[in-house]
Design an enzyme around this catalytic site. Structure first.
Site, PDB file in Angstrom:
ATOM      1  N   ASN A   9       0.846  -1.140  -0.036  1.00 19.25           N
ATOM      2  CA  ASN A   9      -0.030  -0.030  -0.132  1.00 19.25           C
ATOM      3  C   ASN A   9       0.825   1.150  -0.188  1.00 19.25           C
ATOM      4  OD1 ASN A   9      -1.669   2.120   0.451  1.00 19.25           O
ATOM      5  ND2 ASN A   9      -2.383   1.362   2.523  1.00 19.25           N
ATOM      6  N   TRP A  10       1.009   1.753  -1.277  1.00 16.03           N
ATOM      7  CA  TRP A  10       1.875   3.121  -1.307  1.00 16.03           C
ATOM      8  C   TRP A  10       1.298   4.247  -0.406  1.00 16.03           C
ATOM      9  CZ3 TRP A  10       3.249   3.500  -7.145  1.00 16.03           C
ATOM     10  CH2 TRP A  10       4.110   2.099  -7.795  1.00 16.03           C
ATOM     11  N   LYS A  11       0.167   4.273  -0.160  1.00 18.65           N
ATOM     12  CA  LYS A  11      -0.520   5.344   0.339  1.00 18.65           C
ATOM     13  C   LYS A  11       0.004   6.673  -0.457  1.00 18.65           C
ATOM     14  CE  LYS A  11      -0.381   2.899   4.726  1.00 18.65           C
ATOM     15  NZ  LYS A  11      -0.194   3.060   6.172  1.00 18.65           N
ATOM     16  N   HIS A  97      -9.749   1.241   4.873  1.00 18.73           N
ATOM     17  CA  HIS A  97      -8.419   1.358   5.530  1.00 18.73           C
ATOM     18  C   HIS A  97      -8.372   2.411   6.775  1.00 18.73           C
ATOM     19  CE1 HIS A  97      -4.267   2.506   6.456  1.00 18.73           C
ATOM     20  NE2 HIS A  97      -3.978   1.339   5.929  1.00 18.73           N
ATOM     21  N   GLU A  99      -7.142   4.748   7.814  1.00 19.02           N
ATOM     22  CA  GLU A  99      -6.914   6.032   7.656  1.00 19.02           C
ATOM     23  C   GLU A  99      -8.160   6.669   6.921  1.00 19.02           C
ATOM     24  OE1 GLU A  99      -2.973   5.474   5.701  1.00 19.02           O
ATOM     25  OE2 GLU A  99      -1.945   4.776   7.580  1.00 19.02           O
ATOM     26  N   GLU A 169      -5.558  -4.902  10.348  1.00 20.07           N
ATOM     27  CA  GLU A 169      -4.662  -4.054  10.512  1.00 20.07           C
ATOM     28  C   GLU A 169      -4.912  -3.228  11.837  1.00 20.07           C
ATOM     29  OE1 GLU A 169      -2.526  -2.788   6.598  1.00 20.07           O
ATOM     30  OE2 GLU A 169      -4.326  -1.595   7.004  1.00 20.07           O
ATOM     31  N   GLY A 175       2.226   2.319  11.209  1.00 17.20           N
ATOM     32  CA  GLY A 175       3.227   3.361  10.875  1.00 17.20           C
ATOM     33  C   GLY A 175       3.996   3.705  12.024  1.00 17.20           C
ATOM     34  N   SER A 215       3.183  -2.067  10.480  1.00 13.72           N
ATOM     35  CA  SER A 215       4.556  -2.197  10.813  1.00 13.72           C
ATOM     36  C   SER A 215       5.246  -3.615  10.602  1.00 13.72           C
ATOM     37  CB  SER A 215       5.037  -1.962  12.376  1.00 13.72           C
ATOM     38  OG  SER A 215       4.778  -0.491  12.436  1.00 13.72           O
ATOM     39  N   GLY A 236       2.739  -1.207   4.329  1.00  5.99           N
ATOM     40  CA  GLY A 236       2.816   0.303   4.148  1.00  5.99           C
ATOM     41  C   GLY A 236       4.113   0.852   3.702  1.00  5.99           C
ATOM     42  N   GLY A 237       4.939   1.218   4.871  1.00  4.45           N
ATOM     43  CA  GLY A 237       6.189   1.828   4.749  1.00  4.45           C
ATOM     44  C   GLY A 237       7.237   0.837   3.663  1.00  4.45           C
TER      45      GLY A 237
END
Ligand code: 13P
Length: 252
Positions: A9-11, A97, A99, A169, A175, A215, A236-237
């Site tokens: 997930n590049w966000k 998600h 977010e 999640e 994150g 994470s 993610g990251g």
């Protein structure tokens, strides 16, 4: 055996050129590798979809979006519909998600509409659920996830469930560098599979891919994925670094 997935997930990262270059390097990496045990998916911002779709033609890597509109079409300025996403060649869309739930106030009812639209457009939905820190500390994590699934997902008819991937999640792990322990992840994934079984039966539950996100990195992926109900990850990251993303996919 159920499908294993590692989805990046590049966000909201990378401009068009950076994203296309990154997709090319990910594609090249997996092309040169023997077939991975996991399906590898890139979930990009909308602006990258059409270009990345071209790059991923005949690739082992598949494509997804991170959100879709809650209406099918029309006067909804700034929105992108599920069928528009599908027309780029993307096969997946992330729905719900945390977010989106927290910053854009997307509630279970709205997410249910988005999920139905995604499936009707021929997309597979990666439906996200997970509790915030306080809910876990109060011991309410199972009940929260149950509500998210019952209201957001379990209105679907049984035949639509093959278009669903569930992603657990925990919000406190996203994150933050805090990862759920493999035992915490397994407890929740086992619980989720049980809920799917109650609603849709054994075959559906056993076939349901349930991803962990929060994470997830090369140093903890193998341990998380070794748990029987953890079928891969939503990353993610670490999906923004090719070496890390590749190492996580290898951990399957
Ligand atoms: P991080 O891997 O950066 O914690 O993000 C997880 C996530 O939100 C994937 O959707």
């Amino acid at each position: 055996m159920r499908k294993k997935i590692v989805a990046g997930n590049w966000k909201m990262n990378m401009n068009l050129e950076e994203g296309l270059n990154f997709a090319k390097s990910v594609d090249r990496y997996f092309r040169e590798k023997p077939a991975s045990k996991a399906e590898v998916i890139l979930c990009t911002p909308f602006i990258h979809l059409a270009g990345v779709s071209e790059i991923l033609k005949n690739s082992k890597v598949t494509l997804g979006a991170q959100n879709c509109a809650s209406e099918p079409s029309g006067a909804f300025t700034g929105e992108v519909s599920a069928s528009m996403i599908q027309s780029t060649g993307a096969q997946y869309v992330i729905i719900g998600h945390s977010e989106r739930r927290s910053y854009y106030h997307e509630d279970d009812r709205l997410l249910n509409k988005k999920t139905l639209l995604a499936i009707n457009a021929g997309l597979k939905a990666i439906f996200c659920c997970g509790e915030v820190k306080a809910e876990r500390e109060e011991g309410r994590h199972l009940i929260i996830v149950k509500r998210q699934l019952e209201e957001g997902l379990f209105t679907l008819p049984a035949e639509s469930m093959k278009m669903i991937v569930i992603a657990y999640e925990p919000v406190w792990a996203i994150g933050t560098g805090l990862t759920a322990t493999p035992e915490q992840a397994q407890e929740m994934h086992y619980y989720i599979r049980g809920l799917v079984r109650e609603k849709y039966g054994k075959e559906c539950a056993e076939g349901m891919t349930i991803l962990y996100g929060g994470s997830c990195k090369p140093s903890n992926a193998a341990e998380l994925f070794s748990k029987p109900d953890v079928d891969g990850g939503l990353i993610g990251g670490a999906s923004l670094k090719k070496e890390d993303f590749a190492a996580i996919a290898e951990a399957i």
